[in-house]
Design an enzyme around this catalytic site. Structure first.
Site, PDB file in Angstrom:
ATOM      1  N   LYS A 295      18.393  17.892 -38.512  1.00 30.54           N
ATOM      2  CA  LYS A 295      17.377  18.593 -39.286  1.00 30.54           C
ATOM      3  C   LYS A 295      17.052  19.885 -38.551  1.00 30.54           C
ATOM      4  CE  LYS A 295      12.706  18.314 -41.143  1.00 30.54           C
ATOM      5  NZ  LYS A 295      11.566  17.437 -41.451  1.00 30.54           N
ATOM      6  N   ARG A 305       6.104  22.786 -47.755  1.00 28.49           N
ATOM      7  CA  ARG A 305       4.867  22.756 -46.965  1.00 28.49           C
ATOM      8  C   ARG A 305       3.681  23.206 -47.800  1.00 28.49           C
ATOM      9  NH1 ARG A 305       7.398  24.969 -41.235  1.00 28.49           N
ATOM     10  NH2 ARG A 305       8.924  23.288 -41.021  1.00 28.49           N
ATOM     11  N   LYS A 317       8.163  24.421 -35.411  1.00 25.46           N
ATOM     12  CA  LYS A 317       8.699  23.087 -35.126  1.00 25.46           C
ATOM     13  C   LYS A 317       9.968  23.157 -34.283  1.00 25.46           C
ATOM     14  CE  LYS A 317       6.551  20.895 -39.164  1.00 25.46           C
ATOM     15  NZ  LYS A 317       6.694  19.855 -40.220  1.00 25.46           N
ATOM     16  N   GLU A 333      23.395  14.539 -31.708  1.00 22.30           N
ATOM     17  CA  GLU A 333      22.431  13.762 -32.508  1.00 22.30           C
ATOM     18  C   GLU A 333      23.149  12.641 -33.279  1.00 22.30           C
ATOM     19  OE1 GLU A 333      19.241  13.891 -32.556  1.00 22.30           O
ATOM     20  OE2 GLU A 333      18.650  15.850 -31.767  1.00 22.30           O
ATOM     21  N   LYS A 348      20.054  18.474 -43.113  1.00 25.40           N
ATOM     22  CA  LYS A 348      19.012  19.196 -43.837  1.00 25.40           C
ATOM     23  C   LYS A 348      18.769  20.548 -43.205  1.00 25.40           C
ATOM     24  CE  LYS A 348      14.111  18.642 -44.797  1.00 25.40           C
ATOM     25  NZ  LYS A 348      12.958  17.803 -44.605  1.00 25.40           N
ATOM     26  N   SER A 374      13.424  22.316 -50.560  1.00 23.10           N
ATOM     27  CA  SER A 374      12.567  23.038 -51.507  1.00 23.10           C
ATOM     28  C   SER A 374      12.974  24.495 -51.697  1.00 23.10           C
ATOM     29  CB  SER A 374      11.111  22.939 -51.042  1.00 23.10           C
ATOM     30  OG  SER A 374      10.976  23.396 -49.711  1.00 23.10           O
ATOM     31  N   TYR A 413      15.477  17.960 -55.717  1.00 28.65           N
ATOM     32  CA  TYR A 413      14.406  18.060 -56.718  1.00 28.65           C
ATOM     33  C   TYR A 413      15.000  18.237 -58.112  1.00 28.65           C
ATOM     34  CZ  TYR A 413      11.904  18.635 -52.388  1.00 28.65           C
ATOM     35  OH  TYR A 413      11.428  18.419 -51.124  1.00 28.65           O
TER      36      TYR A 413
HETATM   37  C1  PBG Z   1       8.465  16.781 -42.729  1.00 29.50           C
HETATM   38  C2  PBG Z   1       9.400  17.087 -43.846  1.00 29.50           C
HETATM   39  C3  PBG Z   1       9.676  18.380 -44.289  1.00 29.50           C
HETATM   40  C4  PBG Z   1      10.541  18.264 -45.355  1.00 29.50           C
HETATM   41  C5  PBG Z   1      10.778  16.898 -45.551  1.00 29.50           C
HETATM   42  N1  PBG Z   1      10.061  16.183 -44.584  1.00 29.50           N
HETATM   43  C6  PBG Z   1       9.146  19.692 -43.863  1.00 29.50           C
HETATM   44  C7  PBG Z   1       9.125  20.055 -42.456  1.00 29.50           C
HETATM   45  O1  PBG Z   1       9.892  19.571 -41.629  1.00 29.50           O
HETATM   46  O2  PBG Z   1       8.290  20.889 -42.128  1.00 29.50           O
HETATM   47  C8  PBG Z   1      11.071  19.433 -46.121  1.00 29.50           C
HETATM   48  C9  PBG Z   1      11.655  19.171 -47.436  1.00 29.50           C
HETATM   49  C10 PBG Z   1      11.850  20.373 -48.267  1.00 29.50           C
HETATM   50  O3  PBG Z   1      11.663  21.528 -47.854  1.00 29.50           O
HETATM   51  O4  PBG Z   1      12.238  20.168 -49.422  1.00 29.50           O
HETATM   52  N2  PBG Z   1       8.572  15.601 -42.095  1.00 29.50           N
END
Ligand code: PBG
Length: 427
Positions: A295, A305, A317, A333, A348, A374, A413
């Protein structure tokens, strides 16, 4: 008239009329059974090939095989259509000597039937997981940055949305809660409240749809007053092992409510092994773990968010999510998550990280998941609204490309819209 009967078509649990998968136009009339339905008895499928010439077969004259052969031998050859004339090229087309090519790859692309026969990758609603945002309210609140997405009322809109998805063969969802600010703390303890929004919702959905596969998000950010996935120390450091302790409690609470797959998205070290041990200790050996293995610290998460109001209060992050510039690190990982007992490995975001999906596919035998996040979704939506791209075609192409790169399942989505499209339903 040639006719062939098919008793079932392996298109997942899609309810069907006419199939028009990307790159695969079905020309005959194909009707498809809806296997999970109890309302309709499975229909038999009939594929009728239309005769190429005339309006039916040539009338029989009652001749024997020997008679037909003798006629040909005697020089009375029956008529067949002539070879059609060569199609003419537009005036001004240069006259050239044909290139001497031993390979002309276009030969295998020259007709829809050939293209369908040689298509290497396929996608069906069974490959999709539908991420759904839930909140405590009774109404559905539109999410500004994600056109077509809502924070769904957990007892109302959510249940309806799940029903719609199941109707087109999407029977897997992943839940993301919008938690009231008043319940957020620096240690995110609401994450393992057995009567919190997520466990309550899981119980409700499992009661209504026992065969629905429910994935959950394991991370503290929706519950953290700091908006981080872990516990934040005074000096801003995200505390790894203490966070893992909380995540184990969160995963067990979700499993107790009936979750099928818990999905740690936090990127703490060692959380897969710890969660596996915690689940097993509580008798949840059957609950799977989908690890967010690679990720990345991505700007493509912006709209998400906003949806959950989960922007980090300070900083970013980057001390736990991966640097988008890194490739080999994804292998480290992968090996860790495999060794610790992950059942599914996730990459991701999706489309900008196809090389990482392929890397994991080639280095692990576990199922691979891709998360079309997203920002990817919103860009396609925006491009479509502005009429800069054909939204539906770009949607289907992007999903197919994630499959081609090596993803078994895709969190998107677009799950409902794409599945409807696969089932031939128009918007
Ligand atoms: C947080 C989480 C995030 C997403 C899924 N789980 C956002 C982040 O890491 O800040 C993002 C999913 C998306 O953008 O569609 N645990």
């Amino acid at each position: 008239m040639a006719s062939m009967t098919i008793n079932s078509v392996n298109f997942g649990t899609a309810k069907g009329v006419k199939f028009e998968y990307l790159g695969l136009k079905v020309h005959q009339n194909v009707t498809c059974v809806k296997p999970h339905s109890v309302k309709f008895a499975p229909r038999t499928l009939t594929v009728n090939a239309v005769e190429a010439h005339g309006d039916g077969p040539v009338k029989k004259m009652g001749k024997s095989d020997e008679g037909c052969e003798a006629a040909v031998v005697a020089g009375n050859v029956p008529e067949a259509p002539p070879v059609p004339p060569k199609p003419s090229a537009p005036a001004g087309t240069p006259l050239v000597i044909p290139l001497r090519l031993s390979k002309r790859p276009r030969r295998n692309r020259r007709s829809p039937v050939l293209r369908a026969a040689f298509q290497e990758t396929s996608i069906s609603p069974a490959n999709l997981v539908y991420p759904l945002f839930i909140h405590e309210g009774e109404e559905d609140t539109p999410i500004g940055a994600m056109p077509g997405c809502y924070r769904l009322g957990w007892r109302h809109g959510l249940v309806e949305e799940v029903a719609k998805a199941r109707d087109v063969g999407v029977n897997s969802i992943v839940l993301f809660p919008k938690v009231p600010d008043a319940l957020k703390t620096s240690t995110g303890d609401e994450a393992y409240n057995d009567n919190g929004l997520v466990p309550r919702t899981i119980r409700l959905l499992k009661d209504k749809y026992p065969d629905l596969v429910i994935y959950t998000d394991v991370a503290l950010d929706p519950y953290s007053s700091d908006g981080h996935d872990g516990i934040v120390r005074e000096d801003g450091v995200i505390m790894n092992d203490e966070t893992v302790h909380q995540l184990c409690k969160q995963a067990v609470s979700q499993a107790r409510a009936g979750a099928d797959v818990v999905s740690p998205s936090d990127m703490m070290d060692g959380r897969i092994g710890a969660i596996r041990a915690a689940l097993d200790a509580e008798g949840f050996q059957h609950v799977s773990i989908m690890s967010y293995t690679a990720k990345y610290a991505s700007s493509f998460y912006g709209p998400f968010r906003e949806a959950l109001d989960s922007n980090p209060r300070f900083g970013d992050k980057k001390t736990y999510q991966m640097n988008p510039a890194n490739y080999r690190e994804a292998l480290i990982e992968t090996h860790e998550d495999e060794a610790e007992g992950a059942d599914i490995l996730l990459v991701k975001p999706g489309l900008p990280y196809l090389d990482i999906i392929r890397l994991l596919r080639d280095n692990s035998s576990l199922p691979i998941a891709a998360y079309q996040v997203s920002g990817e979704y919103s860009m396609i939506k925006a491009g479509g609204v502005l009429k800069m791209i054909d939204e539906e075609r770009v949607m289907m192409e992007s999903l197919m490309c994630l499959r081609r790169a090596g993803a078994d399942i895709i969190l998107t989505y677009f799950a409902l819209q794409a599945a409807r499209c696969m089932c031939g339903e128009k918007r």
